[in-house]
Design a protein around this motif. Structure first.
Motif, mmCIF file in Angstrom:
data_model
loop_
_atom_site.group_PDB
_atom_site.id
_atom_site.type_symbol
_atom_site.label_atom_id
_atom_site.label_comp_id
_atom_site.label_asym_id
_atom_site.label_seq_id
_atom_site.Cartn_x
_atom_site.Cartn_y
_atom_site.Cartn_z
ATOM 1 N N VAL A 285 0.625 -0.738 -0.062
ATOM 2 C CA VAL A 285 0.348 0.132 -0.088
ATOM 3 C C VAL A 285 0.702 1.421 -0.434
ATOM 4 C CG1 VAL A 285 -1.739 1.294 1.406
ATOM 5 C CG2 VAL A 285 -1.844 -1.326 0.826
ATOM 6 N N GLN A 286 1.862 1.612 0.580
ATOM 7 C CA GLN A 286 2.334 2.165 1.345
ATOM 8 C C GLN A 286 3.290 2.838 -0.725
ATOM 9 O OE1 GLN A 286 5.239 3.308 4.549
ATOM 10 N NE2 GLN A 286 7.599 2.540 2.514
ATOM 11 N N GLU A 287 4.092 1.750 -1.059
ATOM 12 C CA GLU A 287 4.727 1.813 -2.500
ATOM 13 C C GLU A 287 3.857 2.177 -3.645
ATOM 14 O OE1 GLU A 287 8.065 1.785 -3.293
ATOM 15 O OE2 GLU A 287 7.873 1.429 -1.173
ATOM 16 N N ILE A 291 3.007 5.808 -6.020
ATOM 17 C CA ILE A 291 2.507 6.351 -7.216
ATOM 18 C C ILE A 291 1.149 6.524 -7.966
ATOM 19 C CG2 ILE A 291 4.852 5.098 -7.910
ATOM 20 C CD1 ILE A 291 2.835 2.850 -8.782
ATOM 21 N N GLY A 292 0.277 6.826 -6.959
ATOM 22 C CA GLY A 292 -0.537 7.763 -6.834
ATOM 23 C C GLY A 292 -1.697 7.107 -7.055
ATOM 24 N N PHE A 293 -1.534 5.365 -6.859
ATOM 25 C CA PHE A 293 -2.906 4.222 -7.051
ATOM 26 C C PHE A 293 -3.674 4.546 -5.066
ATOM 27 C CE2 PHE A 293 -1.381 2.335 -10.058
ATOM 28 C CZ PHE A 293 -1.993 1.999 -11.030
ATOM 29 N N GLN A 294 -4.698 4.466 -4.652
ATOM 30 C CA GLN A 294 -5.858 4.378 -3.995
ATOM 31 C C GLN A 294 -6.381 3.289 -3.837
ATOM 32 O OE1 GLN A 294 -8.707 8.055 -5.160
ATOM 33 N NE2 GLN A 294 -7.417 8.806 -3.898
ATOM 34 N N THR A 295 -6.288 2.796 -2.183
ATOM 35 C CA THR A 295 -7.204 1.017 -1.536
ATOM 36 C C THR A 295 -9.119 1.363 -1.708
ATOM 37 O OG1 THR A 295 -7.099 2.143 0.540
ATOM 38 C CG2 THR A 295 -4.846 0.519 -0.454
ATOM 39 N N LEU A 296 -8.979 0.748 -2.168
ATOM 40 C CA LEU A 296 -11.164 0.324 -2.082
ATOM 41 C C LEU A 296 -11.093 0.457 -0.476
ATOM 42 C CD1 LEU A 296 -13.668 -0.007 -3.114
ATOM 43 C CD2 LEU A 296 -13.008 -2.075 -2.347
ATOM 44 N N TYR A 310 -8.322 1.514 -6.699
ATOM 45 C CA TYR A 310 -8.699 1.370 -7.867
ATOM 46 C C TYR A 310 -8.384 1.331 -9.185
ATOM 47 C CZ TYR A 310 -12.575 2.858 -4.640
ATOM 48 O OH TYR A 310 -13.651 3.720 -3.630
ATOM 49 N N TYR A 311 -9.179 1.353 -10.426
ATOM 50 C CA TYR A 311 -8.508 1.750 -11.442
ATOM 51 C C TYR A 311 -7.460 2.669 -11.394
ATOM 52 C CZ TYR A 311 -10.396 -1.827 -13.959
ATOM 53 O OH TYR A 311 -10.972 -3.605 -14.373
ATOM 54 N N PRO A 312 -6.644 3.012 -12.482
ATOM 55 C CA PRO A 312 -6.681 4.049 -12.172
ATOM 56 C C PRO A 312 -7.410 5.744 -13.108
ATOM 57 C CG PRO A 312 -4.794 3.327 -13.502
ATOM 58 C CD PRO A 312 -5.831 2.423 -12.580
ATOM 59 N N ASP A 313 -7.634 6.643 -13.535
ATOM 60 C CA ASP A 313 -7.989 7.782 -13.500
ATOM 61 C C ASP A 313 -7.301 8.196 -15.039
ATOM 62 O OD1 ASP A 313 -10.275 8.909 -14.028
ATOM 63 O OD2 ASP A 313 -9.401 11.013 -13.420
ATOM 64 N N ASP A 342 -14.991 0.882 -10.083
ATOM 65 C CA ASP A 342 -13.934 -0.919 -11.352
ATOM 66 C C ASP A 342 -12.302 -0.366 -10.348
ATOM 67 O OD1 ASP A 342 -15.359 -0.746 -13.386
ATOM 68 O OD2 ASP A 342 -14.252 1.236 -13.941
ATOM 69 N N THR A 343 -11.839 -1.842 -9.269
ATOM 70 C CA THR A 343 -10.748 -1.849 -9.312
ATOM 71 C C THR A 343 -10.171 -3.333 -9.421
ATOM 72 O OG1 THR A 343 -12.326 -3.594 -7.647
ATOM 73 C CG2 THR A 343 -12.012 -1.487 -7.055
#
Length: 370
Positions: A285-287, A291-296, A310-313, A342-343
């Motif tokens: 999660v930290q890594e 780089i811009g990802f978010q957890t559900l 989540y999918y990247p935007d 979308d995950t």
């Protein structure tokens, strides 16, 4: 065979099972075993004892039953064997595996009440209390511990407390958590806990197992709705004939599982394995966030077993292309399984370590082509 002679896998399985296994577990399957041989049956009995021991403190009241097939077979064996014809089951669900449990019960014509919490909320014990207060005909309560649809960890201790307050038989689907998170079946009041060989104990697919309160299991004789999935009959045969299975057992898989149990002990038991899994998940999660990802899920609901992102935007992102690029880099991940977002999912269990998570995220960053 020298373990160094075993070929490496072309990729790590970062899934909730099947998962990456050690070379020792793989090597255990390189010889054949007879289902009637005393050496093999003694090993089965040792597996059963070790499983009960892993289930916590009060060992004398519990027994273990091994059942051929995937974990779902063992879930169906429990549901179809322990709920009597006049019984009524309530299933608490917040994902695909709770839904599957309910589907099994309905397919077996069991009177079933479903409490659906949606896909991103935990199972709430107070809602179970309301249902049990309003419906005294309910005899059994079932819940999934780690709902791998999202990575949610449900509060089974609190659910079990309510179930036992109302004197209900309590069934826990601990498919993806047992062996990776400490669970004391007696403290939970669990009458049946179900898991599988190819999850946190880090064996390979082929059988599931049930840790059952012995006196409760004895009441189930003759209740099963299936010959092959008769939990009581399987247990009685193993008890009478020193570990013998009723029908052909997955001998290689059992031997690999025994090796996996030994390796769990060598690691320091479930507590130590949980530390590694939690560090895997924290590192991931930290890594990923860096780089811009978010957890559900929020941290307080997140298990150390599998993590949903989540999918990247970006309109250019597709999971299929993302998956194939990561596979070429040596990593296999999971698609998402919820309807509200979308995950994709990344497993944190198996023979994987925090440095593997860092290598994965470097591969993801390298392939951020969208």
């Amino acid at each position: 065979m020298n373990l160094t002679q075993l070929p490496d896998n072309p990729y790590l399985l970062l899934t909730p099972g099947p998962l990456s296994t050690s070379k020792g577990v793989k090597a255990a399957m390189l010889r054949d075993w007879c289902t009637w041989d005393n050496e093999y049956n003694d090993l089965v009995q040792d597996v059963r004892r070790k499983l009960v021991s892993l289930g916590g403190g009060n060992h004398d009241d519990y027994t273990a039953v091994l059942m051929q097939g995937s974990g779902t077979f063992s879930i169906e064996a429990v549901v179809g064997s322990v709920v009597p014809e006049a019984g009524k089951l309530v299933v608490m669900t917040n994902g695909a595996y709770g839904n599957r449990l309910a589907q099994i019960a309905k397919m077996l014509k069991i009177n079933t009440v479903v409490i659906d919490f949606g896909e991103v909320s935990e199972a709430r014990p107070e809602k179970l209390r309301q249902v049990l207060e309003s419906d005294p005909d309910i005899t059994h309560v079932a819940v999934v511990h780690c709902e791998t649809t999202t990575g949610m960890l449900n509060p089974i201790a609190e659910v079990g407390s309510v179930a036992k307050e109302f004197d209900k038989v309590f069934i826990v689907d601990a498919m993806s958590s047992f062996g990776g998170v400490p669970i004391d079946v007696a403290s939970l009041g669990a009458d049946y806990l179900v898991s599988s060989a190819n999850k946190c104990i880090q064996g390979v697919p082929g059988f599931g197992f049930v840790i059952a309160k012995t006196e409760q299991l004895k009441t189930c004789k003759g209740q099963a709705r299936s010959l092959s999935l008769d939990l009581y009959d399987q247990w009685e045969t193993m008890e009478k004939y020193n570990g013998k299975w009723r029908f052909t057992s997955p001998t290689h898989v059992v031997r690999a599982f025994y090796q996996a149990l030994l390796e769990l002990e060598e690691e320091g038991g479930i507590e130590k394995r949980q530390i590694r899994y939690r560090e895997n998940q924290r590192t991931l999660v930290q890594e990923m966030e860096a780089i811009g990802f978010q957890t559900l899920l929020p941290k307080e609901l997140q298990s150390p077993i599998i993590t949903s992102f989540y999918y990247p935007d970006s309109p250019q992102f597709t999971f299929a292309a993302f998956y194939e690029r990561l596979k070429k880099e040596g990593f296999v991940i999971y698609p998402g399984k919820i309807s509200v977002a979308d995950t994709f999912r990344i497993g944190n269990i198996g023979e994987v370590y925090p440095h593997d998570m860092k290598h994965l995220v470097k591969a993801i960053e390298k392939n951020m082509f969208w």
